[in-house]
Design an enzyme around this catalytic site. Structure first.
Site, PDB file in Angstrom:
ATOM      1  N   ASP A  32       3.175  27.035  26.952  1.00 14.03           N
ATOM      2  CA  ASP A  32       3.937  27.167  26.206  1.00 14.03           C
ATOM      3  C   ASP A  32       4.903  26.533  28.520  1.00 14.03           C
ATOM      4  O   ASP A  32       5.058  27.621  29.040  1.00 14.03           O
ATOM      5  CB  ASP A  32       5.631  28.210  26.085  1.00 14.03           C
ATOM      6  CG  ASP A  32       6.745  27.517  25.924  1.00 14.03           C
ATOM      7  OD1 ASP A  32       7.669  26.607  26.897  1.00 14.03           O
ATOM      8  OD2 ASP A  32       7.409  28.906  25.845  1.00 14.03           O
ATOM      9  N   HIS A  49     -16.199  22.671  33.708  1.00 14.96           N
ATOM     10  CA  HIS A  49     -17.089  23.940  33.234  1.00 14.96           C
ATOM     11  C   HIS A  49     -17.782  24.842  33.664  1.00 14.96           C
ATOM     12  O   HIS A  49     -17.696  26.447  33.656  1.00 14.96           O
ATOM     13  CB  HIS A  49     -17.580  23.338  31.913  1.00 14.96           C
ATOM     14  CG  HIS A  49     -17.687  23.941  30.525  1.00 14.96           C
ATOM     15  ND1 HIS A  49     -17.419  25.720  30.711  1.00 14.96           N
ATOM     16  CD2 HIS A  49     -17.150  23.978  29.313  1.00 14.96           C
ATOM     17  CE1 HIS A  49     -17.328  26.520  29.250  1.00 14.96           C
ATOM     18  NE2 HIS A  49     -16.993  25.459  28.774  1.00 14.96           N
TER      19      HIS A  49
END
Length: 450
Positions: free
Chosen positions: A382, A167
């Site tokens: 995608d 992070h």
């Protein structure tokens, strides 16, 4: 930690030996300093996410693991710092050693279908440790891969992408930008639609640093005022449009148009505080992440993929939260949210700079955190097989919950919220949610809210 689930599922995963994927072209070998916002001790952890994809007959014969691996190597040419390693400088400041050591990548196969994971895809996921294998030193912050990706092919032709990212390097918006670039490369693009921007100095403290706000999100508790983190139970709760509409009926007219985030955050804060059964005079805090990209003037560059958020805190006593109606909690959340400005972010950076021993987020008993990922668009990533049927955080992180877009058994779009609590508090929390139906405004309406 136990993870109750409606699905009892066991399966076998066969993994290949981990590979280190490096940029497929030479990149600059240099050291890059992270921002003062990136450098917070509270961001020094690995964040797990998971993406589920269905079989697509038009992709027959293509191996999703190979497609993603090749696209990853191509994308790392532009995002080459993610192929490096974090080091700690002499002053404790984190530095990215851009050395092309690479991202850890695992190919796997599982003898299970996507449908066996159940009608509702939401945390906690059964056997998640099978979908994201742990390797020695892979969860460290310094001197280890900044990203671990496992692609698990399912026997139905679908697949699961599970990952864990450091992070310190990016927030959810930045990670989505990076993963979208991988998707675009996988679908044949040569250059992603958004080019990455480093420019971490934009979120450094001013010189000289000035703390201009009271940052209660970093208040620290005495050892006797913390909540034990053992015997935790994790459950997810679904909130569709109908349920949120019902909650709005509890608000006064002037709050009727509050945002979904404000309503749900206030509601969960109130219910969780009651379930924790704390001393009525104790102060409690509701912390929530707010994206700061649009708060800057001029706004941060669109390709900025570092941590660009702050975590303002709403604060009150247990008694005030319990005795006042839901609208009171909504107003507290709105007030904290309104404090988020460019100046607030710079003030956080200043606080981190001045306090050389950097402060973690609040350890005060009853502190609760929310991160809303419903508008990030993880589900739009995608790789050639279409959008994900579920995409988002794989679990709650301690006392921090997430708002995750998902669907219920009826196919209704809504928000799933994974929550971790000690077992007795979780039992009380579930009852408190159900008791909303006993409110006089709702008693006459026979609605099954939970």
């Amino acid at each position: 930690m136990t993870t109750p689930s409606d699905i009892s599922l066991t399966f076998t995963v066969r993994r290949r030996k981990p590979e280190f994927i490096t940029p497929n072209k030479p990149t600059s070998h240099e050291q890059k300093i992270v921002s003062d916002i990136d450098d917070q001790v509270s961001l020094r952890f690995q964040m797990p996410l998971v993406f589920f994809y269905r079989y697509d007959p038009s992709m027959e014969g293509k191996d999703p693991a190979e497609v993603i691996k090749d696209a990853l190597a191509q994308t790392l040419v532009l995002y080459y710092p993610l192929a490096g390693r974090l080091r700690e400088g002499n002053d404790g400041k984190l530095i990215v050693d851009c050395n092309e050591e690479g991202v850890m990548f695992i190919k796997a196969d599982a003898d299970v279908t996507l449908e066996q994971f159940g009608e509702i895809l939401e945390p906690p996921f059964p056997c998640f440790d099978q979908l994201l294998c742990d390797f020695p030193y892979s969860q460290a912050i310094l001197n280890c891969p900044l990203l671990l990706i496992q692609v698990t092919r399912l026997k139905c032709g679908g697949f699961i992408v599970a990952l864990r990212f450091n992070h310190v390097m990016c927030d959810g918006t930045g990670l989505k930008q990076f993963m979208s670039a991988i998707g675009e490369m996988a679908r044949g693009l040569v250059i992603p639609s958004i080019l990455p921007v480093w420019e971490r100095h934009l979120l450094d403290a001013q010189d000289p640093p000035k703390v201009a706000f009271a940052h209660h999100e970093y208040d620290q508790a005495e050892a006797t005022d913390t909540v034990p983190l053992d015997d935790l139970v994790e459950r997810s709760f679904f909130f569709g449009a109908d349920r949120l509409s019902i909650l709005r009926r509890l608000l006064p007219l002037h709050l009727g148009h509050c945002t979904k985030f404000e309503l749900l955050t206030a509601y969960l804060w109130r219910c969780r505080t009651i379930a924790m059964d704390l001393d009525p005079d104790k102060e409690v805090r509701m912390l929530f992440a707010v994206n700061a990209r649009s708060k800057f003037n001029p706004p941060l560059p669109s390709g900025y993929y570092g941590n660009a958020f702050a975590i303002p805190a709403a604060m009150t006593t247990v008694r005030n939260l319990r005795q006042n109606p839901l609208g009171h909690a909504v107003e507290l959340v709105q007030q904290a949210k309104a404090s988020m400005t460019e100046g607030y972010v710079k003030s956080v950076a200043a606080l981190m700079t001045i306090r050389k021993k950097q402060l973690p987020l609040s350890t005060v008993a009853g502190s609760y955190g929310i991160s809303d990922v419903t508008n990030i668009g993880f589900e739009d990533i995608d790789f050639g097989w279409g959008k994900a049927v579920f995409a988002g955080p794989a679990k709650a992180i301690g006392w921090i919950s997430f708002f995750i877009p998902t669907k219920n058994k009826k196919g209704e779009v809504g928000t799933s919220v994974p929550i971790c609590l000690p077992a007795p508090a979780m039992e009380r929390f579930t009852k408190v949610l159900a008791n909303v139906l006993q409110h006089p405004k709702l008693r006459a309406r026979k609605v099954n809210l939970f």
